[in-house]
Design a protein around this motif. Structure first.
Motif, PDB file in Angstrom:
ATOM      1  N   LEU A 237       0.799  -1.537   0.550  1.00  0.00           N
ATOM      2  CA  LEU A 237      -0.296  -0.306   0.172  1.00  0.00           C
ATOM      3  C   LEU A 237       0.566   1.009  -0.100  1.00  0.00           C
ATOM      4  CD1 LEU A 237      -2.639  -0.866   2.557  1.00  0.00           C
ATOM      5  CD2 LEU A 237      -3.411  -0.931   0.220  1.00  0.00           C
ATOM      6  N   SER A 244      -2.691   5.515  -5.678  1.00  0.00           N
ATOM      7  CA  SER A 244      -4.012   4.933  -4.918  1.00  0.00           C
ATOM      8  C   SER A 244      -4.788   6.220  -4.901  1.00  0.00           C
ATOM      9  CB  SER A 244      -3.868   4.400  -3.735  1.00  0.00           C
ATOM     10  OG  SER A 244      -3.533   3.362  -3.759  1.00  0.00           O
ATOM     11  N   TYR A 331     -11.002   5.432 -12.949  1.00  0.00           N
ATOM     12  CA  TYR A 331      -9.451   4.419 -13.156  1.00  0.00           C
ATOM     13  C   TYR A 331      -8.575   3.731 -14.208  1.00  0.00           C
ATOM     14  CZ  TYR A 331      -7.704  -0.576 -12.500  1.00  0.00           C
ATOM     15  OH  TYR A 331      -7.195  -1.975 -12.408  1.00  0.00           O
ATOM     16  N   VAL A 397      -3.159  -3.479  -5.237  1.00  0.00           N
ATOM     17  CA  VAL A 397      -3.845  -2.675  -4.659  1.00  0.00           C
ATOM     18  C   VAL A 397      -5.396  -2.721  -5.707  1.00  0.00           C
ATOM     19  CG1 VAL A 397      -2.865  -1.252  -3.597  1.00  0.00           C
ATOM     20  CG2 VAL A 397      -3.202  -0.586  -5.498  1.00  0.00           C
ATOM     21  N   LEU A 401      -9.670  -0.301  -4.642  1.00  0.00           N
ATOM     22  CA  LEU A 401      -9.748   0.412  -5.450  1.00  0.00           C
ATOM     23  C   LEU A 401     -11.098   0.116  -5.991  1.00  0.00           C
ATOM     24  CD1 LEU A 401      -6.486   1.622  -7.001  1.00  0.00           C
ATOM     25  CD2 LEU A 401      -7.868   2.926  -4.769  1.00  0.00           C
TER      26      LEU A 401
END
Length: 435
Positions: A237, A244, A331, A397, A401
């Protein structure tokens, strides 16, 4: 009046928080396997229950809506508005995503060593996605319209990813019913009206399980991400933190700018009141990462709390759950540019405009494909000639998301239903719960 802690949205929030805590403890204490075997299945059961009633709800409510409308011109006008607004909001989402990622430049913050580690760790997850994306690209330009018309109603009704086919059949049945004499059509209308009421009651029963289902889903997400090594998950992360942050900033901007503008143009509704009315649907979308699974709750909230007429909600929302992917398209834009930046590739203005066009078309063309987000991204990367293998950089991730972008997708579906209902003068009074 209900006490605050008995309200559904607070119970779902508590479930999310407790699921997060459980998942973290399970990763540290080493009982991730127990969570996967004995906690996560309850979340799966909850999702399956929601998916179970999605098709019957759409079929019954849309037939009732069409038969009550009794006006083909109005139906076609409503369809044009729905698709048109969905496409405009999707293009806005992609432009916002490109703007944010070019300003933040998250790819410049990814160390070369971390890049190599991510590529090697997640490379094996791409094989099926590349093949499916290639199949989508090789389809006829009119395949989307061909896929709307099912050859078998029962086959379409057995697959939630074919919701547009169910919508088509429901509209066709509704039109057929209003074409026959009233005395013959009335029994069918009464049947579907009663059937729709029964499904709504079942939705209420299933929502009693929502806090427990959300708890199990969240615990499963954390365990899947961290396994028995929480430190490794935190390092992942951290490495992808800027990426992110870019995605989340873009999603927030899209909601605040595009949807608030939509309300100003098409209704007098405040964005804060809108969110208060549909909180449970957004929270469920976040938990399940599935617009289709959340559809029954979204429809119930939009009709009962936002005041959208049933004939609008039952038409706009199923279409949105299938083709409207504002959060996912945004995204795609951020991920594509991030991957290019991380690999040291400079994208020209023409390539970034290609992202806008490709992501918009892909959001519709691959809507019924399982794992549509990654499939769409493969198509976008191929269009701008960026190595598809770079997707391995973000897979770590993607699940988190995905939860966020699904919540935005559902928010967009509900917002467009409000806009269409207002334009058709079918928007009633809101019914807000006290916090």
């Amino acid at each position: 009046m209900k006490k605050w802690y008995k309200r559904l949205h607070w119970q779902i929030i508590f479930g999310l928080i407790l699921g997060l805590v459980w998942g973290l403890i399970a990763s540290v204490a080493g009982f991730s396997a127990f969570t996967v075997d004995y906690v996560k299945p309850f979340g799966t059961i909850f999702i399956n229950l929601l998916k179970l009633i999605a098709v019957p709800l759409v079929l019954a409510s849309l037939i009732v809506g069409v038969t009550s409308l009794n006006d083909m011109a109005k139906l076609s006008r409503m369809g044009g508005k729905t698709v048109g607004i969905y496409i405009v909001t999707t293009v806005c989402a992609i432009i916002i995503g490109l703007t944010v990622v070019n300003v933040i430049q998250p790819g410049d913050f990814l160390p070369a060593e971390t890049q190599q580690d991510l590529m090697s760790s997640y490379q094996g997850n791409l094989e099926g996605s590349q093949q499916t994306a290639q199949e989508v690209l090789e389809r006829s330009p009119l395949s989307f319209f061909v896929d709307i018309v099912p050859e078998n109603l029962f086959a379409a009704a057995s697959d939630n990813s074919k919701m547009l086919q169910v919508v088509f059949v429901a509209i066709l049945l509704g039109i057929g019913i209003i074409q026959v004499p009233a005395e013959k059509g009335r029994p069918l209308i009464d049947f579907f009206d009663a059937f729709n009421d029964v499904i709504i009651k079942i939705v209420d029963l299933i929502m009693l399980l929502a806090p427990y289902g959300v708890f199990a889903l969240m615990a499963g997400v954390i365990v899947d991400l961290a396994g028995d090594d929480l430190g490794q998950a935190l390092n992942l992360l951290g490495a992808l933190g800027w990426y992110s942050a870019a995605v989340l900033a873009g999603l927030l901007l899209h909601v605040l700018v595009v949807y608030s503008s939509l309300f100003k143009m098409f209704s007098n509704m405040k964005l804060t009141d809108f969110f208060r009315a549909i909180r449970p649907a957004i929270l469920l979308g976040f938990s399940t990462s599935s617009s289709a699974a959340t559809l029954p709750v979204t429809m119930e909230r939009v009709e009962n709390n936002l005041g959208v007429d049933e004939e609008v909600a039952s038409f706009v929302l199923p279409i949105g759950a299938t083709i409207n992917m504002d959060g996912t398209s945004l995204y795609q834009a951020v991920a594509a540019v991030f991957i290019a930046q991380a690999l040291g590739l400079d994208l020209s203005i023409a390539q970034q405009l290609t992202i806008v066009l490709t992501a918009t078309l892909a959001s519709i063309g691959s809507a019924g494909v399982p794992g549509a987000g990654i499939i769409m991204l493969v198509i976008v990367l191929q269009a701008i000639q960026v190595p598809v293998e770079g997707i391995a950089l973000i897979l770590g991730v993607d699940r988190i998301l995905d939860m966020c972008r699904t919540a935005v997708n559902i928010t967009g579906d509900a917002a467009v239903s409000v806009a269409v209902a207002h334009s058709e003068e079918l928007l009633g009074e809101m019914h807000l719960e006290d916090d």
